[in-house]
Design a protein around this motif. Structure first.
Motif, short mmCIF file in Angstrom:
data_model
loop_
_atom_site.label_atom_id
_atom_site.label_comp_id
_atom_site.label_asym_id
_atom_site.label_seq_id
_atom_site.Cartn_x
_atom_site.Cartn_y
_atom_site.Cartn_z
N ASP A 49 0.81 -1.23 0.00
CA ASP A 49 0.00 0.00 0.00
C ASP A 49 0.84 1.28 0.00
O ASP A 49 0.28 2.38 0.07
CB ASP A 49 -0.93 0.01 1.22
CG ASP A 49 -1.93 -1.13 1.20
OD1 ASP A 49 -2.37 -1.50 0.09
OD2 ASP A 49 -2.27 -1.65 2.28
N LYS A 50 2.16 1.15 -0.07
CA LYS A 50 3.03 2.32 -0.01
C LYS A 50 3.52 2.71 -1.41
O LYS A 50 3.81 1.86 -2.25
CB LYS A 50 4.25 2.04 0.88
CG LYS A 50 3.90 1.76 2.35
CD LYS A 50 3.40 3.00 3.06
CE LYS A 50 3.24 2.73 4.56
NZ LYS A 50 2.72 3.92 5.27
N TYR A 51 3.61 4.02 -1.61
CA TYR A 51 4.04 4.58 -2.89
C TYR A 51 5.57 4.58 -3.02
O TYR A 51 6.30 4.48 -2.02
CB TYR A 51 3.56 6.02 -3.02
CG TYR A 51 2.08 6.19 -3.24
CD1 TYR A 51 1.57 6.33 -4.52
CD2 TYR A 51 1.19 6.23 -2.16
CE1 TYR A 51 0.21 6.51 -4.73
CE2 TYR A 51 -0.17 6.40 -2.36
CZ TYR A 51 -0.66 6.54 -3.65
OH TYR A 51 -2.01 6.71 -3.85
N GLU A 71 -6.04 2.67 -7.14
CA GLU A 71 -4.97 2.98 -6.19
C GLU A 71 -3.77 2.07 -6.43
O GLU A 71 -2.61 2.51 -6.34
CB GLU A 71 -5.48 2.81 -4.76
CG GLU A 71 -4.52 3.27 -3.68
CD GLU A 71 -4.30 4.78 -3.66
OE1 GLU A 71 -3.48 5.23 -2.86
OE2 GLU A 71 -4.95 5.51 -4.44
N GLU A 72 -4.00 0.82 -6.76
CA GLU A 72 -2.92 -0.12 -7.03
C GLU A 72 -2.09 0.33 -8.23
O GLU A 72 -0.86 0.25 -8.22
CB GLU A 72 -3.49 -1.51 -7.28
CG GLU A 72 -2.44 -2.59 -7.51
CD GLU A 72 -3.06 -3.95 -7.75
OE1 GLU A 72 -2.29 -4.91 -7.97
OE2 GLU A 72 -4.30 -4.07 -7.73
N ARG A 74 -1.79 3.44 -9.31
CA ARG A 74 -1.05 4.65 -8.93
C ARG A 74 0.22 4.30 -8.15
O ARG A 74 1.28 4.90 -8.36
CB ARG A 74 -1.95 5.57 -8.11
CG ARG A 74 -3.10 6.17 -8.89
CD ARG A 74 -4.05 6.92 -7.98
NE ARG A 74 -5.16 7.52 -8.73
CZ ARG A 74 -6.19 8.14 -8.17
NH1 ARG A 74 -6.26 8.24 -6.84
NH2 ARG A 74 -7.14 8.65 -8.92
N ILE A 75 0.10 3.36 -7.25
CA ILE A 75 1.27 2.93 -6.47
C ILE A 75 2.34 2.35 -7.39
O ILE A 75 3.52 2.69 -7.30
CB ILE A 75 0.84 1.91 -5.40
CG1 ILE A 75 0.04 2.62 -4.29
CG2 ILE A 75 2.06 1.20 -4.81
CD1 ILE A 75 -0.64 1.67 -3.31
N SER A 76 1.91 1.48 -8.31
CA SER A 76 2.85 0.88 -9.26
C SER A 76 3.52 1.96 -10.11
O SER A 76 4.74 1.92 -10.35
CB SER A 76 2.12 -0.12 -10.15
OG SER A 76 3.00 -0.66 -11.12
N THR A 78 4.11 5.18 -9.39
CA THR A 78 5.11 5.97 -8.66
C THR A 78 6.37 5.16 -8.39
O THR A 78 7.47 5.72 -8.35
CB THR A 78 4.54 6.50 -7.34
OG1 THR A 78 4.15 5.39 -6.49
CG2 THR A 78 3.34 7.41 -7.57
N ARG A 79 6.23 3.87 -8.21
CA ARG A 79 7.42 3.04 -7.99
C ARG A 79 8.28 2.98 -9.26
O ARG A 79 9.51 3.10 -9.18
CB ARG A 79 7.00 1.63 -7.55
CG ARG A 79 6.39 1.61 -6.15
CD ARG A 79 6.07 0.20 -5.70
NE ARG A 79 5.45 0.18 -4.37
CZ ARG A 79 5.21 -0.93 -3.67
NH1 ARG A 79 5.53 -2.12 -4.18
NH2 ARG A 79 4.65 -0.85 -2.48
N ARG A 188 3.23 8.01 3.33
CA ARG A 188 2.63 7.20 2.27
C ARG A 188 3.68 6.50 1.42
O ARG A 188 3.36 5.62 0.62
CB ARG A 188 1.76 8.08 1.37
CG ARG A 188 0.56 8.72 2.06
CD ARG A 188 -0.11 9.74 1.16
NE ARG A 188 0.77 10.87 0.86
CZ ARG A 188 0.46 11.85 0.01
NH1 ARG A 188 -0.71 11.83 -0.64
NH2 ARG A 188 1.31 12.84 -0.20
#
Length: 306
Positions: A49-51, A71-72, A74-76, A78-79, A188
């Protein structure tokens, strides 16, 4: 682990010239240097769940594409974006090391300036390994600039010297510094990435001070033609760095339509504003030393740095 960056030594430095500043920076490095290889437990699992960076620093934040993502996704995104930024950071840190070694090749080996230059190179080696480990852990791959940009980088590192070399170094460091400061205390963001950011911000603050002093010394008494040429060459280098921070492949690896992502990022006023804010101090310095000329400003504006 949250660490407050101690800038006391850095803010107390006066513009005394490279040797005087370097002596203080050497003392700071001896007290405050850190090692990500021992400080970060690279074996710990990542929180899903972390960016990878603060969402507001994503190149697609606020776009229609961003609003359509889960949300998943978006996290992917940013990584992969931050992995790309770290890898481009490695690319430029390798350029930086070669330029500094060449500048100090026949230097005064007993001088604080020479000794801090080597300290900086040692720092950059550790930073590159840190970024490589972080990229490996976060997305399992690395990113490189395209072939043409790679060749231009080789040309830049072979020809840039004096104020061009150190102002080019300052460009890369200043842009990444503000980005990382904006993410390093964001809960986050993945904890190990926050630590990576903290280490880099702390140690790059010394490097930026050193680069500014080298630029100030180099531009003293130079003629109009050299000043105009140097200003334009630095701007071209800055454009090359900033416009390549996020590689199109990073969007594809995050599961996005790379062509659409590149187009929306290129038109994203929010991201452009974030880039400009990260370059404000840099532009002030370049103006102060006479390296913010009208021809150079065109390239800074094209890269949304001004």
């Amino acid at each position: 682990m949250t660490v407050t960056v101690n800038n006391d030594v850095l803010t107390s430095l006066q513009d005394d010239g490279p040797n005087e500043v370097s002596e203080r920076l050497l003392a700071s490095a001896a007290r405050l240097s850190r090692n990500a290889m021992t400080e970060i437990d690279w074996s710990l699992p990542m929180d899903p769940d972390k960016y990878g960076c603060s969402p507001e620093w994503s190149s697609l934040y606020g776009t229609d594409y961003w609003n359509e993502m889960s949300e998943e996704q978006r996290i992917s995104l940013t990584r992969h974006e931050f992995a790309s930024i770290m890898c481009i950071g490695i690319w430029f840190e390798m350029i930086l090391q070669e330029m500094v070694v060449r500048d100090q090749y026949l230097g005064q080996y007993h001088s604080p300036e020479f000794q801090f230059a080597l300290t900086e190179i040692a720092d950059e080696c550790r930073h590159s390994i840190m970024f490589a480990k972080a990229s490996e852990k976060m997305v399992g791959r690395s990113y490189r600039p395209g072939r043409t940009v790679g060749r231009l980088g080789k040309f830049f590192k072979a020809t840039a010297k004096n104020e061009v070399a150190y102002a080019g170094i300052l460009v890369a460091e200043e842009v990444l510094d503000v980005f990382q400061r904006g993410c390093m205390r964001d809960d986050r963001v993945l904890p190990f990435i926050r630590t990576v950011n903290e280490i880099h911000v702390l140690e790059e603050s010394r490097h930026m001070k050193f680069a500014r002093e080298e630029v100030r010394e180099s531009v003293q008494g130079i003629g109009r033609f050299r000043r105009q040429f140097s200003a334009l060459y630095v701007a071209l280098g800055a454009y090359m760095i900033v416009t390549n921070l996020i590689q199109p492949q990073a969007y594809a690896d995050a599961g996005l339509d790379a062509d659409r992502a590149v187009a929306e990022a290129g038109a994203n006023a929010h991201f452009h504003s974030m880039i400009r804010s990260s370059c404000a101090h840099l532009m002030e310095f370049l103006d102060e030393v006479g390296l913010l000329t009208k021809p150079a400003m065109r390239y800074y504006r094209a890269a949304h740095m001004l």
